[in-house]
Design a protein around this motif. Structure first.
Motif, mmCIF file in Angstrom:
data_model
loop_
_atom_site.group_PDB
_atom_site.id
_atom_site.type_symbol
_atom_site.label_atom_id
_atom_site.label_comp_id
_atom_site.label_asym_id
_atom_site.label_seq_id
_atom_site.Cartn_x
_atom_site.Cartn_y
_atom_site.Cartn_z
ATOM 1 N N VAL A 1 44.368 4.224 49.037
ATOM 2 C CA VAL A 1 43.062 3.839 49.667
ATOM 3 C C VAL A 1 42.472 4.990 50.284
ATOM 4 O O VAL A 1 41.315 5.040 50.658
ATOM 5 N N GLY A 2 43.331 5.647 50.885
ATOM 6 C CA GLY A 2 42.926 6.805 51.862
ATOM 7 C C GLY A 2 44.003 8.197 51.779
ATOM 8 O O GLY A 2 45.221 7.846 51.575
ATOM 9 N N HIS A 3 43.594 9.212 52.228
ATOM 10 C CA HIS A 3 44.344 10.472 52.021
ATOM 11 C C HIS A 3 43.716 11.276 53.250
ATOM 12 O O HIS A 3 42.787 11.635 53.368
ATOM 13 N N ALA A 4 44.802 11.848 53.986
ATOM 14 C CA ALA A 4 44.534 12.828 55.190
ATOM 15 C C ALA A 4 45.363 13.895 54.940
ATOM 16 O O ALA A 4 46.706 13.685 54.506
ATOM 17 N N MET A 5 45.063 14.968 55.232
ATOM 18 C CA MET A 5 45.974 16.261 55.053
ATOM 19 C C MET A 5 45.565 17.397 56.225
ATOM 20 O O MET A 5 44.713 17.368 56.739
ATOM 21 N N ALA B 1 40.879 -3.728 59.882
ATOM 22 C CA ALA B 1 39.621 -4.649 60.309
ATOM 23 C C ALA B 1 39.220 -5.840 59.366
ATOM 24 O O ALA B 1 38.653 -6.748 59.718
ATOM 25 N N GLU B 2 39.722 -5.462 57.986
ATOM 26 C CA GLU B 2 39.225 -6.856 57.170
ATOM 27 C C GLU B 2 40.576 -7.674 56.863
ATOM 28 O O GLU B 2 40.350 -8.402 56.080
ATOM 29 N N GLY B 3 41.479 -7.525 57.475
ATOM 30 C CA GLY B 3 42.709 -8.191 57.236
ATOM 31 C C GLY B 3 43.583 -7.746 56.239
ATOM 32 O O GLY B 3 44.572 -8.579 56.056
ATOM 33 N N ARG B 4 43.516 -6.618 55.848
ATOM 34 C CA ARG B 4 44.311 -6.214 54.789
ATOM 35 C C ARG B 4 45.658 -5.484 55.410
ATOM 36 O O ARG B 4 45.490 -4.716 56.535
ATOM 37 N N ASP B 5 46.553 -5.837 54.747
ATOM 38 C CA ASP B 5 48.148 -4.982 55.176
ATOM 39 C C ASP B 5 47.897 -3.537 54.590
ATOM 40 O O ASP B 5 47.922 -3.290 53.175
ATOM 41 N N ASN C 1 50.463 15.856 54.447
ATOM 42 C CA ASN C 1 49.664 14.810 53.874
ATOM 43 C C ASN C 1 50.275 13.317 54.152
ATOM 44 O O ASN C 1 51.461 13.139 53.989
ATOM 45 N N VAL C 2 49.222 12.470 54.347
ATOM 46 C CA VAL C 2 49.590 11.112 54.620
ATOM 47 C C VAL C 2 48.575 10.218 53.583
ATOM 48 O O VAL C 2 47.463 10.554 53.087
ATOM 49 N N VAL C 3 49.164 9.152 52.979
ATOM 50 C CA VAL C 3 48.261 8.263 52.286
ATOM 51 C C VAL C 3 48.405 7.057 52.796
ATOM 52 O O VAL C 3 49.402 6.473 53.332
ATOM 53 N N ALA C 4 47.142 6.175 52.769
ATOM 54 C CA ALA C 4 47.251 4.813 53.182
ATOM 55 C C ALA C 4 47.127 3.871 51.802
ATOM 56 O O ALA C 4 46.506 4.134 50.899
ATOM 57 N N PHE C 5 48.328 3.125 51.782
ATOM 58 C CA PHE C 5 48.266 2.232 50.586
ATOM 59 C C PHE C 5 47.675 0.680 50.829
ATOM 60 O O PHE C 5 48.023 0.183 51.995
ATOM 61 N N HIS C 6 47.164 0.204 49.902
ATOM 62 C CA HIS C 6 46.974 -1.253 49.909
ATOM 63 C C HIS C 6 47.434 -1.808 48.835
ATOM 64 O O HIS C 6 47.047 -1.403 47.829
ATOM 65 N N GLU C 7 48.248 -2.734 49.040
ATOM 66 C CA GLU C 7 49.436 -3.123 47.848
ATOM 67 C C GLU C 7 49.795 -1.986 47.202
ATOM 68 O O GLU C 7 50.541 -1.004 47.885
ATOM 69 N N ASP C 8 49.776 -1.655 46.029
ATOM 70 C CA ASP C 8 50.257 -0.486 45.457
ATOM 71 C C ASP C 8 49.100 0.821 45.135
ATOM 72 O O ASP C 8 49.496 1.776 44.545
ATOM 73 N N ASN C 9 48.199 0.580 45.868
ATOM 74 C CA ASN C 9 46.956 1.418 45.435
ATOM 75 C C ASN C 9 46.674 2.615 46.509
ATOM 76 O O ASN C 9 46.330 2.093 47.728
ATOM 77 N N LEU D 1 38.443 5.619 50.402
ATOM 78 C CA LEU D 1 37.681 4.994 49.418
ATOM 79 C C LEU D 1 36.545 4.290 50.082
ATOM 80 O O LEU D 1 36.729 3.443 51.053
ATOM 81 N N ARG D 2 35.242 4.442 49.594
ATOM 82 C CA ARG D 2 34.225 3.557 50.216
ATOM 83 C C ARG D 2 34.575 2.080 50.289
ATOM 84 O O ARG D 2 34.061 1.824 51.591
ATOM 85 N N GLU D 3 35.217 1.344 49.608
ATOM 86 C CA GLU D 3 35.136 -0.033 49.921
ATOM 87 C C GLU D 3 36.195 -0.237 51.055
ATOM 88 O O GLU D 3 36.414 -1.491 51.572
ATOM 89 N N TYR D 4 36.783 0.807 51.522
ATOM 90 C CA TYR D 4 37.961 0.569 52.593
ATOM 91 C C TYR D 4 37.338 1.347 53.881
ATOM 92 O O TYR D 4 38.059 1.413 54.966
ATOM 93 N N GLN D 5 36.254 1.951 53.743
ATOM 94 C CA GLN D 5 35.840 2.654 54.913
ATOM 95 C C GLN D 5 35.477 1.624 56.024
ATOM 96 O O GLN D 5 34.837 0.530 55.771
#
Length: 176
Positions: free
Chosen positions: A89-93, A23-27, A79-87, A109-113
């Motif tokens: 930013v989210g993890h679900a299990m 929703a913030e336009g980040r891939d 487990n799945v992980v969300a990456f923004h660039e190489d970082n 991460l708070r800045e991605y919520q």
């Protein structure tokens, strides 16, 4: 205690790997996690805001984070992980319980919520669960965590127990 599960299974969810724009336009890229991703997840959890921890997880100290990750990134867990660039930013299990059902946990991460990353992580994880034949998933969430409760309801979880300060919610992914 074994949670109650809805009678009817939900529709199919998408499976990882997936890409979407938040929703913030980040891939954002959602990928399945294996032991190779522990370093990226450890870095994410070192940056995790202490106020966003629930029920004692994720741990705070780096050695405890490493030990916890090694236990949840196990063969019997998904487990799945969300990456923004190489970082990361989210993890679900999905972690198996003793009844054959799986418990869901998610951390963003708070800045991605609030940018739909949590929703897409959960949808991707549940899709992978369906692919693996998992039929019953449950979670517990603090009743005052309105954003999380809305996310779970949006993807199809139903409240099964609201007697304590935590809500217990469950979803049926398929027929037993």
């Amino acid at each position: 205690m074994t949670p109650e599960f809805p009678d009817d299974p939900v529709d199919d969810f998408p499976t990882p790997p997936r890409e979407f724009t938040d929703a913030e336009g980040r891939d954002i890229v959602v990928e399945r996690v294996d032991s190779d991703a522990i370093d990226a997840l450890r870095e994410m959890y070192l940056d995790f805001n202490p106020e966003d921890r629930a029920q004692g997880v994720p741990p705070v100290r780096e050695d405890a984070i490493q030990e916890w990750l090694e236990s949840v990134v196990a063969e019997d867990c998904l487990n799945v992980v969300a990456f923004h660039e190489d970082n990361a930013v989210g993890h679900a299990m999905l972690v198996p319980d003793t009844t054959g059902a799986f418990e869901l946990a998610i951390f963003v991460l708070r800045e991605y919520q609030g940018a739909l990353i949590g929703t897409e992580l959960v949808r991707s994880l549940l899709g992978w669960g369906q692919e693996e034949g998992i039929t019953r998933v449950w979670l517990s969430v603090e009743r005052w965590n309105d954003p999380a409760v809305r996310l779970y309801e949006k993807v199809g979880f139903e409240t099964t127990d609201s007697a304590s300060f935590e809500l217990e919610m469950a979803i049926r992914l398929g027929e037993d």
